[in-house]
Design a protein around this motif. Sequence first.
Motif, short mmCIF file in Angstrom:
data_model
loop_
_atom_site.label_atom_id
_atom_site.label_comp_id
_atom_site.label_asym_id
_atom_site.label_seq_id
_atom_site.Cartn_x
_atom_site.Cartn_y
_atom_site.Cartn_z
N PHE A 147 0.88 -1.17 0.00
CA PHE A 147 0.00 0.00 0.00
C PHE A 147 0.91 1.22 0.00
O PHE A 147 1.87 1.28 0.78
N VAL A 148 0.59 2.20 -0.84
CA VAL A 148 1.40 3.41 -0.90
C VAL A 148 0.59 4.56 -0.32
O VAL A 148 -0.55 4.78 -0.74
N LEU A 149 1.17 5.26 0.65
CA LEU A 149 0.48 6.42 1.22
C LEU A 149 0.97 7.69 0.52
O LEU A 149 2.17 7.98 0.52
N ILE A 150 0.03 8.40 -0.09
CA ILE A 150 0.36 9.61 -0.86
C ILE A 150 -0.29 10.80 -0.16
O ILE A 150 -1.45 10.73 0.26
N ASP A 151 0.46 11.88 0.01
CA ASP A 151 -0.10 13.03 0.73
C ASP A 151 -0.83 13.99 -0.20
O ASP A 151 -0.95 13.74 -1.40
N ASP A 152 -1.32 15.08 0.36
CA ASP A 152 -2.16 16.01 -0.40
C ASP A 152 -1.39 16.74 -1.50
O ASP A 152 -2.00 17.36 -2.37
#
Lengths: 201, 310
Positions: A166-171
């Motif tokens: 899972f890749v967490l991408i910010d705003d």
Amino acid sequence: MNVNKRYPGFLIYMVGAMIILAFLGALVANQANKSRTQIPVWGEVPNFIFTAAYNEEPFGLEQLKGGLAVLNFGFTRCKGPCPIMMPNMAELYTRYKNSDKIRFVTVSVDPEHDSFSVLREYAERYGVTDNRWVFLRAPVEQVAELCEGGLMLAADELPMGHTTKFVLIDDLGQIRSYADGTDKSSIRLLEEKIKILARNI
Amino acid sequence: MRNFRFMAILTTLSTYFLIFIGGLVRVSGAGLGCPDWPKCFGSWIPPFSVRQLPPEIDPNTFNLSLAWIEYINRLAGMTVGLLILALAIWAIIKYRKYPKILIPSLIVAPLTAFQGWQGSVVVSSELEPLIISVHMVIALMIVSLLIYISLQAYYYDIKLSAHENSYQAGIKTWAGILWLLAIIEVILGTQLRQAFESAAELNPLMSSSELLKIIGSIKFIHPLVGLFAALFMIYLISRLLSRKYQPSYLIWQCSWCLSGLLIIQIALGIIMMSAGLHAISQVMHLWTASLLSGVLFIIYFSLRQKGEVE
């Protein structure tokens, strides 16, 4: 010489200055402490434009920006890790149902078979009722390019060799963290990071 | 000499402010906020975001808040340095004939330059505790010299009369001993902090109360000496404020400051022992100690002043 001796002016000014400085100092020390819990930026998600299954309209980096996103790769015929990974994603989707700060993205690595209608049906199976979780479709070369080139994840022999991360991408469209999508403890850590990043949105 | 006196007092107060910022940098762990010196991440104004970093720098070493805290410390340091330099030049040009102003001015300017250079050693030593403590002690020396200059300018201005106060000679000695004791307490305090930090280094997951248990005798010495000093200070204040001796304006004001600082210091000591070592209480504890030693210094030299006029 008697210059108003009854009034300890120095003391009053001094204590006043000390109270103000103590307050400002506490703010600074607190900010410094907070900054230490910062989450590193691993890189930028490159620009991409795929197509969302729910409305069959273009969906890409621009649509991701403005909120957090958890992105993964999968395909509907997948028999291997997907039956473990996708329920974990669904769990996150349900956990954050009251927040518009985060959305979920699954990119199909098997566009030959995964038509828009197949993907919509697949989404329904995992209880998706709104567009907080979108399923994307694009030519397999573009998917491999995003996965390997952009997100620095393995994409050998798609569809079978897709990643379970899972890749967490910010705003701002920056990669902030990875988690093993088949491992609950890894996902718990990801949730901690989501909590921290969500404060700044 | 009125303007010069104003400038000397301003410089002294700015130096105290800088000592406060320095303490804040210490507890914030921002000392290495800028890993290079005198520039910060290779530029004169630190980056506003990780994207502005030069490509050869690892983005993991960059922390926006810490970089800016350290940068403001350096800016303030530079401002105070220039103020001290200006004060020294002023003294050399206009007050050459007053050795009590000229000599401390001649000492304080190179000492300040040394302090600036020593600041770079603090950074390049990656915050070696002993080197940070040296930085602190030099700061106290600089501020003492500045207080002395301000005081001499003040006494030159008011032309103190010989009958101004009538303390016994012994009280001057008390003030001097207490001033020394205050400096020793500051050094003991830095020792305690060092012991604490090295214990924390070896036991990274221990809480501050657990760490306190494994620290040696220094944890008793520092508060005991402090308590001892506090009792003598109460005695000194009671004598100084006694109307029988007709305290001068300055001594009267300083004695009240001393009482206030003493109460604050004891309160901070109790807070730190019971509620843990919060960053801000550590800074205030050290800063109050430096103010306290400064006030004792003023009292000591004011009492001496009278003797010389006689």
